[in-house]
Write a protein that holds these residues in place. Structure first.
Motif, PDB file in Angstrom:
ATOM      1  N   MET A  14       1.027  -1.176   0.448  1.00 42.10           N
ATOM      2  CA  MET A  14       0.194  -0.019  -0.026  1.00 42.10           C
ATOM      3  C   MET A  14       0.883   1.376   0.195  1.00 42.10           C
ATOM      4  O   MET A  14       1.524   1.018   0.993  1.00 42.10           O
ATOM      5  N   LYS A  15       0.335   1.817  -0.817  1.00 40.85           N
ATOM      6  CA  LYS A  15       1.014   3.240  -1.156  1.00 40.85           C
ATOM      7  C   LYS A  15       1.472   4.246   0.710  1.00 40.85           C
ATOM      8  O   LYS A  15       0.085   3.933   1.685  1.00 40.85           O
ATOM      9  N   LYS A  16       2.367   4.333   0.967  1.00 39.22           N
ATOM     10  CA  LYS A  16       2.714   5.396   2.353  1.00 39.22           C
ATOM     11  C   LYS A  16       2.312   6.857   2.127  1.00 39.22           C
ATOM     12  O   LYS A  16       2.603   7.227   1.349  1.00 39.22           O
ATOM     13  N   TYR A  17       1.459   6.950   3.067  1.00 38.57           N
ATOM     14  CA  TYR A  17       0.342   8.640   2.916  1.00 38.57           C
ATOM     15  C   TYR A  17       1.330   9.477   3.590  1.00 38.57           C
ATOM     16  O   TYR A  17       2.013   9.159   4.522  1.00 38.57           O
ATOM     17  N   LEU A  18       1.045  10.536   3.464  1.00 38.92           N
ATOM     18  CA  LEU A  18       1.420  11.085   4.668  1.00 38.92           C
ATOM     19  C   LEU A  18       0.406  11.753   5.947  1.00 38.92           C
ATOM     20  O   LEU A  18      -0.434  11.819   6.168  1.00 38.92           O
ATOM     21  N   ASP A  31      -7.155   2.686   7.693  1.00 35.64           N
ATOM     22  CA  ASP A  31      -5.485   1.719   7.276  1.00 35.64           C
ATOM     23  C   ASP A  31      -6.917   0.293   7.894  1.00 35.64           C
ATOM     24  O   ASP A  31      -6.710  -0.954   7.299  1.00 35.64           O
ATOM     25  N   ASP A  32      -6.694   1.130   9.655  1.00 35.07           N
ATOM     26  CA  ASP A  32      -7.932  -0.335   9.912  1.00 35.07           C
ATOM     27  C   ASP A  32      -8.763  -0.749   9.499  1.00 35.07           C
ATOM     28  O   ASP A  32      -9.882  -2.027   9.735  1.00 35.07           O
ATOM     29  N   GLY A  73      -2.347   7.251  -5.404  1.00 32.65           N
ATOM     30  CA  GLY A  73      -2.158   7.963  -3.896  1.00 32.65           C
ATOM     31  C   GLY A  73      -3.284   8.279  -3.458  1.00 32.65           C
ATOM     32  O   GLY A  73      -3.461   8.808  -2.288  1.00 32.65           O
ATOM     33  N   LEU A  74      -4.452   7.421  -3.941  1.00 31.61           N
ATOM     34  CA  LEU A  74      -6.171   7.799  -3.226  1.00 31.61           C
ATOM     35  C   LEU A  74      -6.834   6.090  -3.065  1.00 31.61           C
ATOM     36  O   LEU A  74      -5.802   5.254  -3.361  1.00 31.61           O
ATOM     37  N   ARG A  75      -6.879   6.963  -2.170  1.00 29.79           N
ATOM     38  CA  ARG A  75      -7.316   5.101  -0.985  1.00 29.79           C
ATOM     39  C   ARG A  75      -8.940   4.418  -2.337  1.00 29.79           C
ATOM     40  O   ARG A  75      -9.285   5.454  -3.005  1.00 29.79           O
ATOM     41  N   GLU A  76      -8.923   3.349  -2.453  1.00 27.18           N
ATOM     42  CA  GLU A  76     -10.438   2.488  -2.740  1.00 27.18           C
ATOM     43  C   GLU A  76     -11.071   1.997  -1.038  1.00 27.18           C
ATOM     44  O   GLU A  76     -10.519   2.482  -0.299  1.00 27.18           O
ATOM     45  N   ASP A  77     -13.007   2.340  -1.464  1.00 25.15           N
ATOM     46  CA  ASP A  77     -12.947   1.660  -0.593  1.00 25.15           C
ATOM     47  C   ASP A  77     -12.578   0.332  -0.114  1.00 25.15           C
ATOM     48  O   ASP A  77     -11.570  -0.691  -0.405  1.00 25.15           O
ATOM     49  N   PRO A  78     -13.410  -0.440   1.177  1.00 26.63           N
ATOM     50  CA  PRO A  78     -12.644  -1.671   1.390  1.00 26.63           C
ATOM     51  C   PRO A  78     -13.406  -2.397   0.448  1.00 26.63           C
ATOM     52  O   PRO A  78     -12.650  -3.798   0.599  1.00 26.63           O
ATOM     53  N   ASN A  79     -13.685  -3.165  -0.146  1.00 32.37           N
ATOM     54  CA  ASN A  79     -14.304  -3.786  -1.110  1.00 32.37           C
ATOM     55  C   ASN A  79     -13.292  -3.940  -3.009  1.00 32.37           C
ATOM     56  O   ASN A  79     -13.953  -4.371  -3.951  1.00 32.37           O
ATOM     57  N   GLY A  80     -12.161  -2.650  -2.782  1.00 37.59           N
ATOM     58  CA  GLY A  80     -11.751  -2.241  -3.378  1.00 37.59           C
ATOM     59  C   GLY A  80     -12.335  -1.360  -5.289  1.00 37.59           C
ATOM     60  O   GLY A  80     -11.485  -1.219  -5.499  1.00 37.59           O
ATOM     61  N   GLU A  81     -13.113  -1.233  -4.478  1.00 39.91           N
ATOM     62  CA  GLU A  81     -14.036  -0.708  -5.510  1.00 39.91           C
ATOM     63  C   GLU A  81     -13.637   1.561  -5.446  1.00 39.91           C
ATOM     64  O   GLU A  81     -12.910   1.962  -4.009  1.00 39.91           O
ATOM     65  N   LYS A  82     -13.262   2.203  -6.612  1.00 36.95           N
ATOM     66  CA  LYS A  82     -13.042   3.363  -6.921  1.00 36.95           C
ATOM     67  C   LYS A  82     -13.713   4.666  -5.916  1.00 36.95           C
ATOM     68  O   LYS A  82     -14.735   4.064  -5.252  1.00 36.95           O
ATOM     69  N   THR A 100      -8.980  19.918   0.410  1.00 37.10           N
ATOM     70  CA  THR A 100      -6.864  19.196   0.167  1.00 37.10           C
ATOM     71  C   THR A 100      -6.675  18.228   0.926  1.00 37.10           C
ATOM     72  O   THR A 100      -5.624  17.080   1.146  1.00 37.10           O
ATOM     73  N   GLN A 101      -6.988  18.450   2.925  1.00 36.70           N
ATOM     74  CA  GLN A 101      -6.495  18.316   3.689  1.00 36.70           C
ATOM     75  C   GLN A 101      -7.185  16.143   3.740  1.00 36.70           C
ATOM     76  O   GLN A 101      -6.660  15.426   4.005  1.00 36.70           O
ATOM     77  N   TRP A 102      -8.964  16.449   2.866  1.00 37.04           N
ATOM     78  CA  TRP A 102      -9.529  15.557   2.966  1.00 37.04           C
ATOM     79  C   TRP A 102      -8.281  14.125   2.244  1.00 37.04           C
ATOM     80  O   TRP A 102      -8.208  12.781   1.696  1.00 37.04           O
ATOM     81  N   LYS A 103      -7.704  15.244   0.533  1.00 35.52           N
ATOM     82  CA  LYS A 103      -6.749  14.308   0.013  1.00 35.52           C
ATOM     83  C   LYS A 103      -5.310  13.986   0.062  1.00 35.52           C
ATOM     84  O   LYS A 103      -5.295  12.676   0.198  1.00 35.52           O
ATOM     85  N   ASN A 104      -4.976  14.094   1.260  1.00 37.49           N
ATOM     86  CA  ASN A 104      -3.693  13.557   2.542  1.00 37.49           C
ATOM     87  C   ASN A 104      -3.858  12.808   3.435  1.00 37.49           C
ATOM     88  O   ASN A 104      -3.109  12.603   3.308  1.00 37.49           O
ATOM     89  N   ILE A 105      -4.663  12.513   3.100  1.00 38.11           N
ATOM     90  CA  ILE A 105      -4.992  11.185   4.064  1.00 38.11           C
ATOM     91  C   ILE A 105      -5.701  10.305   2.722  1.00 38.11           C
ATOM     92  O   ILE A 105      -6.462   9.358   3.437  1.00 38.11           O
ATOM     93  N   GLY A 106      -5.657  10.654   1.359  1.00 39.36           N
ATOM     94  CA  GLY A 106      -6.056   9.105   0.504  1.00 39.36           C
ATOM     95  C   GLY A 106      -7.504   9.730   0.079  1.00 39.36           C
ATOM     96  O   GLY A 106      -8.093   8.532  -0.834  1.00 39.36           O
ATOM     97  N   ILE A 107      -8.000  10.809   0.901  1.00 36.69           N
ATOM     98  CA  ILE A 107      -9.879  10.555   0.106  1.00 36.69           C
ATOM     99  C   ILE A 107      -9.657  11.321  -0.697  1.00 36.69           C
ATOM    100  O   ILE A 107      -9.592  12.538  -0.987  1.00 36.69           O
ATOM    101  N   ASP A 108      -9.688  11.078  -2.485  1.00 38.83           N
ATOM    102  CA  ASP A 108     -10.638  11.999  -3.397  1.00 38.83           C
ATOM    103  C   ASP A 108     -12.054  12.212  -2.736  1.00 38.83           C
ATOM    104  O   ASP A 108     -12.715  11.583  -3.389  1.00 38.83           O
TER     105      ASP A 108
END
Length: 611
Positions: free
Chosen positions: A1-5, A420-421, A431-440, A463-471
């Motif tokens: 998994m990509k390392k997030y800020l 993560d959990d 650099g952006l997270r998918e949901d727990p089912n792997g969907e966009k 911007t702040q939400w993108k910093n935790i990987g949420i598009d």
């Protein structure tokens, strides 16, 4: 998994830089969500540097004549500070927009006054007695209280109002304000021909029996805005909101009456010479829309005498506004980020959750709440006139606001850990997270236009939400115009996932009007049985014991921090700029000048201008 800020509790200089970057992308708009109105627009003139930090406690709350001579008559000019035309729904039983409410404040009085503690008093247009059962009130309308067309204000007018609110064709949202009257729900459901809790004793006396004794009854828990039955009785309820009696020539019993309306632009009012408290000092009041971008110029030139002033412009402009005084107070409102999780069932008049909505996951909502630094936002965008919210009962109600709860502290590391959990991972490495089912995972964010702050503030959250990987993207790629914003929220537009709103809490601490399962203003459409139980308990007869009510609301505030249908962003201050020729003016509830605007006066024919 990509390392997030992951930078946890960063230093203030880093936050300042981040906010500056967000602000540099801004335009001349503002983002404030709404309320019962009472929604509000704020601009910003100092988002690029914090400058001075102010406190609302340092401002006076009213302006008294103090021996100054008040002239006879004159014209008072009041600004509706907005880049959006007002809706023009000029009746409390139908309006929703804050600017319509500002207009009505000069014309349409409640039948009951209240004091500085927001408790009903005996000084208004009606007095009252309470039976021993605590739920039966007998109201007597003063003999001298008449509608502006000369007809007396009668008990049947007040009773008629409840019948309109309960009618199946009633198009508004104020029916919840009357649902505590005995028999109202049965009448609204078509199971009864009348409302059993209403009894007209005589022309001026109305007895109302409520479902149960409650501390809310004496703190705005009674709907006190009567409708002139002789005007409305021949109009179909479905047509009332759009009728001339609401849009063109409404009748009131307040200090001013509407003389002319330029739709969306201005309202000219003349004094009500038969006003029951006494003839107003000012002959004419003109309310007109003023774009936030030209407000300072309008104040300096004396084009307007009174304006709600954007607190985030104060630091840059107060020294140049030598011709005005500023009065301030802690606002009965807060801003929040809401998560849209369902729809409104019009037939059942209730909110219905959709478990398939992406934001239905509480872990996602908690992470997004921890990802923003509202203390920094309050200082950088509002120079201390706003500060980080912690619970959904604001400090304007200190008895019930739980100041021991920290809310969602700014903690990016914790936000990332929660995601993560919960299984939100960057599956494709972008650099952006998918949901727990792997969907966009992509969320649409609705935020409102109006003033310099809107765009940079919305971009800061994104911007702040993108910093935790949420598009997160702006809904339709742009800010929403005021009326469009609320129309889409009211319709539960399924393209909206997250929105920035504001709520005027009113004089009672009861939060049901925004968070109840049957609350039309609950734009999150979130429902929860435990929340409903606690909110009902908070207005029960048992809650007449203030300590017990406090315990109930403490428990509710803790529940809301666990469930996170929304999270508070900022508590608010309110400023009003007042030309130095205006006296006997107050925005402090309970003040004699707040309850009685007929006393407002002018000390000169022409307004003062800045040096």
């Amino acid at each position: 998994m990509k390392k997030y800020l992951r930078f946890g509790k960063v230093q203030s200089v880093a936050i300042a830089s981040l906010l500056l970057l967000a602000a540099c992308g801004g335009d001349d708009t503002s983002s404030e969500g709404g309320n019962n109105s009472s929604s509000n627009n704020d601009g910003n003139g100092s988002s690029e540097q914090a400058g001075d930090i102010f406190s609302i406690e340092d401002f006076n709350h009213e302006i008294r004549a103090d021996g100054e001579e008040i002239i006879d008559g004159g014209t008072l000019n009041v600004a509706l500070v907005t880049d959006t035309p007002f809706e023009g729904t000029l009746n409390r039983n139908f309006y929703q927009g804050v600017f319509d409410g500002d207009i009505l404040y000069w014309t349409e009085e409640p039948l009951l006054d209240y004091d500085e503690d927001y408790q009903y008093t005996q000084t208004g247009a009606a007095t009252f007695e309470i039976d021993d059962d605590g739920r039966t009130f007998t109201f007597t309308i003063r003999d001298e209280v008449n509608w502006s067309d000369g007809e007396p204000v009668k008990a049947e007018d007040w009773a008629f109002t409840f019948e309109v609110l309960g009618h199946p064709d009633y198009p508004g949202v104020r029916f919840t304000e009357a649902s505590n009257v005995e028999g109202f729900d049965e009448y609204r459901a078509g199971e009864a021909d009348s409302i059993s809790g209403l009894e007209i004793i005589d022309d001026k006396t109305l007895k109302i029996t409520f479902k149960e004794a409650s501390p809310s009854l004496l703190a705005s828990g009674i709907w006190t805005y009567a409708m002139p039955k002789h005007i409305f009785e021949d109009i179909e309820v479905a047509d009332m909101e759009s009728s001339p009696a609401v849009r063109e020539n409404p009748v009131f019993f307040g200090p001013y009456v509407i003389d002319s309306i330029t739709p969306g632009e201005n309202v000219v009012m003349k004094k009500n010479e038969n006003y029951w408290r006494g003839e107003p000092n000012v002959d004419e009041v003109v309310l007109k829309t003023v774009n936030p971008n030209v407000l300072n110029q309008a104040l300096q030139n004396g084009e307007v005498d009174i304006a709600t002033y954007q607190t985030d412009q104060y630091a840059d402009n107060y020294e140049s506004l030598t011709n005005v005084d500023f009065i301030g107070k802690i606002d009965l409102a807060y801003t929040y980020i809401g998560f849209q999780m369902g729809t409104w069932d019009e037939e059942e008049n209730k909110n219905v959750m959709d478990p398939d909505k992406q934001v239905s996951d509480v872990n996602l909502r908690k992470a997004m709440a921890h990802a923003v630094d509202n203390n920094a936002v309050g200082e950088r965008f509002y120079n201390g006139f706003r500060w980080a919210g912690t619970t959904l009962i604001p400090p304007s109600h200190p008895t019930f606001h739980n100041d021991e709860l920290e809310g969602f502290a700014y903690d990016v590391e914790l936000a990332n850990q929660i995601l993560d959990d919960a299984g939100y991972e960057d599956v494709d490495g972008d650099g952006l997270r998918e949901d727990p089912n792997g969907e966009k995972l992509q969320l649409n964010f609705a935020s409102m236009s109006g003033g310099d702050t809107a765009e940079p503030l919305a971009q800061y959250y994104i911007t702040q939400w993108k910093n935790i990987g949420i598009d997160v993207q702006l809904l339709d790629g742009r800010l929403q115009e005021f009326n469009t914003f609320y129309d889409r929220l009211k319709a539960s537009d399924q393209d909206i996932d997250v929105y920035q709103g504001a709520w005027g809490v009113g004089s009672d601490a009861d939060p049901y009007g925004l968070w109840g399962s049957t609350a039309a203003f609950n734009y999150t459409r979130w429902t929860n049985e435990e929340s409903d139980r606690l909110l009902k308990e908070g207005t029960s007869e048992a809650a007449l014991d203030m300590e017990y009510r406090q315990e109930v609301y403490n428990e509710w505030q803790e529940l809301m921090l666990e469930e996170v249908p929304a999270f508070p962003t900022l508590y608010r201050s309110e400023l009003h700029a007042v030309n130095k020729r205006v006296v006997n003016y107050s925005e402090l509830p309970g003040s004699e000048f707040f309850n009685d605007r007929s006393q407002i006066g002018l000390t000169a024919e022409e307004p003062e201008t800045a040096n």
